[in-house]
Design an enzyme around this catalytic site. Sequence first.
Site: not given
Length: 449
Positions: A271, A274, A302, A338, A356, A379
């Site tokens: 992690e 990441w 959108w 998360n 987003w 995101w």
Amino acid sequence: MSSPSIVWLRDDLRLADNPALRAAIDRDEPIVVLYVLDEESPGIRPFGGAARWWLHHSLASLSGRLHDLGATLTLRRGPAERVVREAVADTGASAVFWNRRYGGAERDIDAALKTSLRDDGLEIASFAGSLLHEPWTVKTGSGTHFSVFTPFWRACLALPAPRAPLPAPRSLNGLSPGPASDDLDDWDLLPTRPDWAGGLRDTWEPGEPAARARLRSFLHDDIGTYDRARDEPSAGATSLLSPRLRWGELSPFTVWHEAVDAHGAAGFLSELGWREFAWHTVFHSPDLATVNLRRQFDAFPWPPLDPAQLAAWQRGATGIPLVDAGMRELWHTGFMHNRVRMVTASFLVKNLLIDWRRGEEWFWDTLVDADGASNPFNWQWVAGSGADAAPYFRVFNPDLQAKKFDPHGLYISEWAADAPTEPIVDLAATRKAALAAYDVVKRSSPAPS
Ligand SMILES: Cc1cc2nc3c(=O)[nH]c(=O)nc-3n(C[C@H](O)[C@H](O)[C@H](O)COP(=O)(O)OP(=O)(O)OC[C@H]3O[C@@H](n4cnc5c(N)ncnc54)[C@H](O)[C@@H]3O)c2cc1C
């Protein structure tokens, strides 16, 4: 005549494992520890509200600890290039040290300062303090940067192990009297009208000592169950270290070395991988918070923004229990688990068809761990437009996610017991609409990047 060293702190509000501070100590001249609140330099993104709250308390904690060791924290506000140069002039400093940062605008400021101060004859050095691996050192076989996590992390693990953390100083030779400093309270980082930070105060104690205590208790009590329980929001199985890492109250080197031998550490350390990957991505794509990494997504149709739907999502009033629980946890504590971040983000982008970027902005304002890499990176990951992203057509069903990861409803009843029960949208119908919109992306040819 003394020729002081300035340690310019940024995302590294700590004494332990701080290579810039260590360099100043080794130079054996009086030390000035400087923090600059820069909300003005071109491209710098002003902190969100929750981040400002954290920053205030973390600086207050650091200031007290510096004082105990014999130094002071100098606070100045304004464009960093100007303010650092003023601090040099005020103190007669002959050296400036800092730990590197990796956002585009930040790198431009640091590079310009490095050049101009060196031209003036100062000793300038920057250090690796915030990432285990400098983004330019992790390369594919053909010498390019990575766009997929698994080979990125494999390549990191094949590099020499992260260096050992440096000890915290026992005393400091602070410049006395220290240079003029702003008063932290005058920075108005804390909310007053209204004071919405009660939940943050109840949840967090910013500062390096509390960060170290949290690391110790996580490694002692929780890391063994991390892999099994990390996806369950009510389990309390994750480290809660993200704001500590974001503000640099803990360095990733410290976390790595203290965790690496623990049973079950590999999943936890990946992690951290990441986090490294998010910064690696921003380093190579500095516009990550505003520009689709996969430019095909520029064609995403959108619909016009429905402010009422956005507000319902922000307030945790969508009528979808897991989404509302997550958004209320966020509003109250400045944090969200998360798994629930993924579900709430997916709901905004795919069920409400809201860009987003609007979600990223809300998280930027409300998360205590909001940072310039992990937030936009994740995101875009959820939206499908990012690096190694979840495919757009994989639309989370928040009700099924709740059944799977909150089977006894503990998380939902903690946060959303009194939330509305009438959903603002139909999950199946909006899923269909999202997939139809995605078809437009699939049909569009990639724009040149
Ligand atoms: C939409 C969305 C937005 C996010 N925004 C942020 C953000 O602004 N800042 C942030 O630090 N994290 C962000 N995350 C990632 C992740 O949710 C948090 O890092 C994590 O929940 C923090 O809890 P923890 O410290 O208990 O994590 P643990 O599970 O204990 O993980 C250990 C550390 O690894 C890092 N980490 C874990 N997961 C990720 C991830 N997916 N991406 C990057 N780093 C990770 C964090 O530094 C974390 O503290 C976001 C995720 C999503 C889906």
